[in-house]
Design a protein around this motif. Structure first.
Motif, short mmCIF file in Angstrom:
data_model
loop_
_atom_site.label_atom_id
_atom_site.label_comp_id
_atom_site.label_asym_id
_atom_site.label_seq_id
_atom_site.Cartn_x
_atom_site.Cartn_y
_atom_site.Cartn_z
N UNK A 43 9.34 -28.09 11.44
CA UNK A 43 10.03 -26.90 11.95
C UNK A 43 10.38 -27.03 13.43
N UNK A 44 9.47 -27.60 14.21
CA UNK A 44 9.73 -27.77 15.65
C UNK A 44 10.91 -28.70 15.88
N UNK A 45 10.97 -29.79 15.11
CA UNK A 45 12.09 -30.73 15.24
C UNK A 45 13.40 -30.07 14.84
N UNK A 46 13.37 -29.28 13.76
CA UNK A 46 14.58 -28.58 13.33
C UNK A 46 15.02 -27.59 14.40
N UNK A 47 14.08 -26.86 14.99
CA UNK A 47 14.42 -25.92 16.06
C UNK A 47 15.08 -26.66 17.23
N UNK A 48 14.55 -27.82 17.59
CA UNK A 48 15.16 -28.63 18.67
C UNK A 48 16.57 -29.07 18.29
N UNK A 49 16.74 -29.51 17.04
CA UNK A 49 18.05 -29.97 16.59
C UNK A 49 19.07 -28.82 16.56
N UNK A 50 18.64 -27.66 16.09
CA UNK A 50 19.53 -26.50 16.06
C UNK A 50 19.89 -26.08 17.48
N UNK A 51 18.92 -26.06 18.37
CA UNK A 51 19.20 -25.71 19.78
C UNK A 51 20.18 -26.71 20.40
N UNK A 52 20.00 -27.99 20.11
CA UNK A 52 20.92 -29.01 20.65
C UNK A 52 22.32 -28.83 20.08
N UNK A 53 22.41 -28.53 18.79
CA UNK A 53 23.72 -28.33 18.17
C UNK A 53 24.40 -27.08 18.73
N UNK A 54 23.62 -26.01 18.91
CA UNK A 54 24.20 -24.79 19.51
C UNK A 54 24.68 -25.05 20.93
N UNK A 55 23.88 -25.79 21.71
CA UNK A 55 24.28 -26.10 23.08
C UNK A 55 25.57 -26.92 23.09
N UNK A 56 25.70 -27.84 22.15
CA UNK A 56 26.93 -28.63 22.07
C UNK A 56 28.12 -27.76 21.69
N UNK A 57 27.91 -26.81 20.76
CA UNK A 57 29.01 -25.92 20.37
C UNK A 57 29.44 -25.02 21.52
N UNK A 58 28.48 -24.57 22.31
CA UNK A 58 28.80 -23.68 23.43
C UNK A 58 29.29 -24.45 24.65
N UNK A 59 28.98 -25.71 24.70
CA UNK A 59 29.30 -26.52 25.87
C UNK A 59 30.41 -27.51 25.61
N UNK A 60 30.07 -28.79 25.67
CA UNK A 60 31.11 -29.82 25.65
C UNK A 60 31.96 -29.85 24.39
N UNK A 61 31.39 -29.54 23.24
CA UNK A 61 32.16 -29.66 22.00
C UNK A 61 33.35 -28.70 21.99
N UNK A 62 33.22 -27.53 22.57
CA UNK A 62 34.34 -26.59 22.56
C UNK A 62 34.97 -26.39 23.93
N UNK A 63 34.23 -26.66 25.01
CA UNK A 63 34.78 -26.40 26.34
C UNK A 63 35.39 -27.63 27.00
N UNK A 64 34.89 -28.81 26.69
CA UNK A 64 35.38 -30.01 27.34
C UNK A 64 36.18 -30.91 26.42
N UNK A 65 35.99 -30.76 25.12
CA UNK A 65 36.69 -31.61 24.16
C UNK A 65 37.70 -30.75 23.42
N UNK A 66 38.95 -31.15 23.49
CA UNK A 66 40.00 -30.39 22.82
C UNK A 66 39.87 -30.56 21.31
N UNK A 67 40.57 -29.71 20.58
CA UNK A 67 40.57 -29.83 19.12
C UNK A 67 41.10 -31.21 18.71
N UNK A 68 42.11 -31.69 19.39
CA UNK A 68 42.64 -33.03 19.09
C UNK A 68 41.59 -34.10 19.40
N UNK A 69 40.86 -33.92 20.48
CA UNK A 69 39.78 -34.85 20.82
C UNK A 69 38.66 -34.84 19.79
N UNK A 70 38.34 -33.64 19.28
CA UNK A 70 37.32 -33.54 18.23
C UNK A 70 37.79 -34.27 16.98
N UNK A 71 39.05 -34.13 16.67
CA UNK A 71 39.61 -34.85 15.52
C UNK A 71 39.52 -36.36 15.72
#
Length: 175
Positions: A43-71
């Motif tokens: 559970x602790x590892x999953x919590x870390x993974x979910x937190x990392x994924x959320x941070x990526x969604x709120x940060x670089x994945x949506x703010x620094x990488x364009x939709x074309x870049x994600x593609x």
């Protein structure tokens, strides 16, 4: 053949030991012998993974990488999987006993899905729906969040985007 050790989890861009320090044995169905020891997330590892994924969604994945870049990144992942299709299919066959032709087809299907979604990454559109003479309703498709799951008794398989890729073993019971 010697036992392979996969003793780390990949979380937040880093390889790390599981919180519990535990591993589980993967049994080769053909020989009924242990072929790999695999890091066991808790559970602790999953919590870390979910937190990392959320941070990526709120940060670089949506703010620094364009939709074309994600593609482009999804397409690169598809090409890497395509390059290693034989190796990935062989690992999957060894892990679950499916015929190599089936696991090869599963890996190729995962590549096809990634290529499809890579092309769709910058084509997410909504709709305007007239619901009154002087008003429109708007729909917008966007990611809604992150999910982490720990479920015992699940047989691993090559997953494809949009599907869980998890299949229950016959002995698994739902409560």
């Amino acid at each position: 053949m010697p036992t392979i050790s996969y003793d780390r989890l990949y979380i937040g861009g880093e390889w790390m030991k599981p919180h519990s320090g535990r591993a589980f044995s993967s049994i080769d169905p053909a020989t009924e012998g242990v072929w790999a020891e695999v890091a066991e997330a808790d559970e602790t590892d999953i919590d870390l993974a979910v937190a990392a994924a959320r941070a990526a969604m709120r940060g670089p994945w949506t703010k620094k990488i364009t939709a074309t870049g994600r593609g482009a990144l999804l397409y690169k992942l598809a090409e890497l999987i395509r390059r290693d299709t034989g190796r990935l299919a062989a690992l999957e066959t060894r892990d679950n006993g499916k015929p190599l032709r089936d696991t090869t087809a599963e890996v190729e299907r995962a590549v096809d899905w990634l290529v499809y979604f890579a092309g769709a990454a910058d084509k997410i559109q909504g709709e305007q729906i007239p619901f009154k003479p002087d008003a429109l309703a708007y729909t917008r498709r966007e990611p809604v969040g992150v999910v982490g799951a720990v479920s015992p008794g699940i047989r691993r398989s090559c997953s494809t985007p949009g599907r869980s890729g998890l299949r229950l073993r016959p002995e698994t019971r739902w409560c």
